[in-house]
Motif scaffolding. Structure first.
Motif, PDB file in Angstrom:
ATOM      1  N   ARG A  92       0.824  -1.214   0.000  1.00 49.57           N
ATOM      2  CA  ARG A  92       0.000   0.000   0.000  1.00 49.57           C
ATOM      3  C   ARG A  92       0.854   1.257   0.000  1.00 49.57           C
ATOM      4  O   ARG A  92       0.588   2.211  -0.737  1.00 49.57           O
ATOM      5  CB  ARG A  92      -0.930   0.014   1.223  1.00 49.57           C
ATOM      6  CG  ARG A  92      -2.129  -0.916   1.137  1.00 49.57           C
ATOM      7  CD  ARG A  92      -3.015  -0.771   2.360  1.00 49.57           C
ATOM      8  NE  ARG A  92      -3.592   0.576   2.451  1.00 49.57           N
ATOM      9  CZ  ARG A  92      -4.232   1.045   3.525  1.00 49.57           C
ATOM     10  NH1 ARG A  92      -4.323   0.284   4.608  1.00 49.57           N
ATOM     11  NH2 ARG A  92      -4.745   2.255   3.513  1.00 49.57           N
ATOM     12  N   GLN A  93       1.902   1.257   0.818  1.00 49.08           N
ATOM     13  CA  GLN A  93       2.759   2.434   0.878  1.00 49.08           C
ATOM     14  C   GLN A  93       3.561   2.590  -0.409  1.00 49.08           C
ATOM     15  O   GLN A  93       3.757   3.715  -0.889  1.00 49.08           O
ATOM     16  CB  GLN A  93       3.708   2.332   2.075  1.00 49.08           C
ATOM     17  CG  GLN A  93       4.521   3.583   2.320  1.00 49.08           C
ATOM     18  CD  GLN A  93       3.665   4.800   2.628  1.00 49.08           C
ATOM     19  OE1 GLN A  93       2.698   4.715   3.386  1.00 49.08           O
ATOM     20  NE2 GLN A  93       4.010   5.940   2.044  1.00 49.08           N
ATOM     21  N   TYR A  96       1.435   4.131  -3.009  1.00 41.15           N
ATOM     22  CA  TYR A  96       1.265   5.565  -2.775  1.00 41.15           C
ATOM     23  C   TYR A  96       2.464   6.349  -3.308  1.00 41.15           C
ATOM     24  O   TYR A  96       2.305   7.380  -3.969  1.00 41.15           O
ATOM     25  CB  TYR A  96       1.084   5.836  -1.279  1.00 41.15           C
ATOM     26  CG  TYR A  96       1.080   7.306  -0.931  1.00 41.15           C
ATOM     27  CD1 TYR A  96      -0.032   8.093  -1.202  1.00 41.15           C
ATOM     28  CD2 TYR A  96       2.206   7.907  -0.354  1.00 41.15           C
ATOM     29  CE1 TYR A  96      -0.042   9.458  -0.901  1.00 41.15           C
ATOM     30  CE2 TYR A  96       2.206   9.263  -0.054  1.00 41.15           C
ATOM     31  CZ  TYR A  96       1.086  10.023  -0.332  1.00 41.15           C
ATOM     32  OH  TYR A  96       1.095  11.370  -0.042  1.00 41.15           O
ATOM     33  N   GLY A 100       0.106   7.142  -6.093  1.00 40.93           N
ATOM     34  CA  GLY A 100      -0.918   7.787  -5.272  1.00 40.93           C
ATOM     35  C   GLY A 100      -0.629   9.239  -4.950  1.00 40.93           C
ATOM     36  O   GLY A 100      -1.510  10.108  -5.059  1.00 40.93           O
ATOM     37  N   MET A 101       0.607   9.540  -4.572  1.00 39.77           N
ATOM     38  CA  MET A 101       0.914  10.913  -4.170  1.00 39.77           C
ATOM     39  C   MET A 101       0.886  11.870  -5.356  1.00 39.77           C
ATOM     40  O   MET A 101       0.628  13.064  -5.203  1.00 39.77           O
ATOM     41  CB  MET A 101       2.267  10.981  -3.458  1.00 39.77           C
ATOM     42  CG  MET A 101       3.467  10.703  -4.302  1.00 39.77           C
ATOM     43  SD  MET A 101       4.977  10.862  -3.287  1.00 39.77           S
ATOM     44  CE  MET A 101       6.240  10.613  -4.546  1.00 39.77           C
ATOM     45  N   GLU A 105      -3.582  11.772  -3.612  1.00 39.57           N
ATOM     46  CA  GLU A 105      -4.316  10.931  -2.668  1.00 39.57           C
ATOM     47  C   GLU A 105      -3.770  11.151  -1.263  1.00 39.57           C
ATOM     48  O   GLU A 105      -2.627  11.571  -1.083  1.00 39.57           O
ATOM     49  CB  GLU A 105      -4.169   9.455  -3.057  1.00 39.57           C
ATOM     50  CG  GLU A 105      -4.796   9.088  -4.377  1.00 39.57           C
ATOM     51  CD  GLU A 105      -4.581   7.620  -4.728  1.00 39.57           C
ATOM     52  OE1 GLU A 105      -4.003   6.888  -3.879  1.00 39.57           O
ATOM     53  OE2 GLU A 105      -4.977   7.203  -5.836  1.00 39.57           O
ATOM     54  N   PRO A 107      -2.172  10.028   2.256  1.00 39.20           N
ATOM     55  CA  PRO A 107      -1.251   8.937   2.631  1.00 39.20           C
ATOM     56  C   PRO A 107      -2.000   7.803   3.316  1.00 39.20           C
ATOM     57  O   PRO A 107      -2.880   8.062   4.152  1.00 39.20           O
ATOM     58  CB  PRO A 107      -0.281   9.614   3.608  1.00 39.20           C
ATOM     59  CG  PRO A 107      -0.366  11.071   3.280  1.00 39.20           C
ATOM     60  CD  PRO A 107      -1.782  11.316   2.840  1.00 39.20           C
ATOM     61  N   PRO A 108      -1.697   6.550   2.968  1.00 36.19           N
ATOM     62  CA  PRO A 108      -2.400   5.420   3.586  1.00 36.19           C
ATOM     63  C   PRO A 108      -2.070   5.235   5.064  1.00 36.19           C
ATOM     64  O   PRO A 108      -2.840   4.629   5.805  1.00 36.19           O
ATOM     65  CB  PRO A 108      -1.936   4.223   2.757  1.00 36.19           C
ATOM     66  CG  PRO A 108      -0.609   4.638   2.216  1.00 36.19           C
ATOM     67  CD  PRO A 108      -0.715   6.118   1.965  1.00 36.19           C
TER      68      PRO A 108
END
Length: 206
Positions: A92-93, A96, A100-101, A105, A107-108
């Protein structure tokens, strides 16, 4: 939007961080200079050796203080390993950081009173501080006192093998430092994390 201030970096940790960063930079510059001293020296070889040894001793003592600090203060809780669900958290990280970033989005794994690092940061710090650093300290001390090194391993010089291993460890730590500086700049304010390590306080926006 409200802002919460968390005291993430006590004085001892900030002092250690400063001396450690300076020491490692000196080690990198002098180490490179010693590697390429014949062709294009950055620093005179004899001076580079002296500075490298001094910085190595300072960083080694600092590491012992860091280890003791995490052992006897609450800062150690941020380095506790939690195997359950680790792979999913890392994925997940990673997602991101990779995309994601850039899509803005959230941060998870946002920072909180119980979480100072995201999973990738946490386990890379654990790898560097509890595996690579002890190895580079031990091999550095061995090179400082070469009489302690086994003379020959599989017909190869023990000092040569120790020096190669020490250099490889130094290279990996150098790569970590570059990535560390980059990751610290990620966010709405690139200087936010750098300011936190100076003041001790980190702002969390809700």
């Amino acid at each position: 939007m409200t802002t919460e201030k968390l005291y993430f970096y006590p004085v001892w940790l900030r002092v250690w961080h400063g001396f450690n960063a300076l020491g490692i930079l000196v080690l990198i510059v002098t180490g490179i200079s010693m590697q390429w001293s014949i062709d294009s020296p950055l620093i005179n070889f004899s001076l580079a050796v002296k500075l490298h040894n001094i910085a190595g001793v300072v960083v080694s003592i600092g590491y012992l203080l860091f280890f003791a600090g995490n052992l006897f203060t609450v800062n150690g809780k941020f380095y506790r390993v939690k195997p359950k669900g680790l792979w999913k958290r890392l994925v997940r990280q990673s997602r991101y950081y990779l995309c994601g970033m850039f899509k803005k989005e959230e941060p998870p794994f946002p920072l909180s009173e119980k979480r100072k690092f995201n999973p990738l940061q946490k386990y890379s710090y654990i790898l560097v501080m509890y595996l690579l650093m002890p190895l580079v300290v031990v091999t550095g001390l061995a090179l400082l006192f070469p009489e302690l090194i086994i003379e020959e391993v599989y017909h190869l010089s023990g000092i040569f093998l120790t020096a190669v291993f020490h250099s490889a460890l130094g290279f990996l730590i150098s790569i970590f430092l570059i990535v560390h500086l980059y990751v610290a700049s990620i966010g709405k304010n690139p200087l936010k994390n750098y300011r936190s390590i100076v003041t001790g306080w980190h702002d969390i926006n809700h």
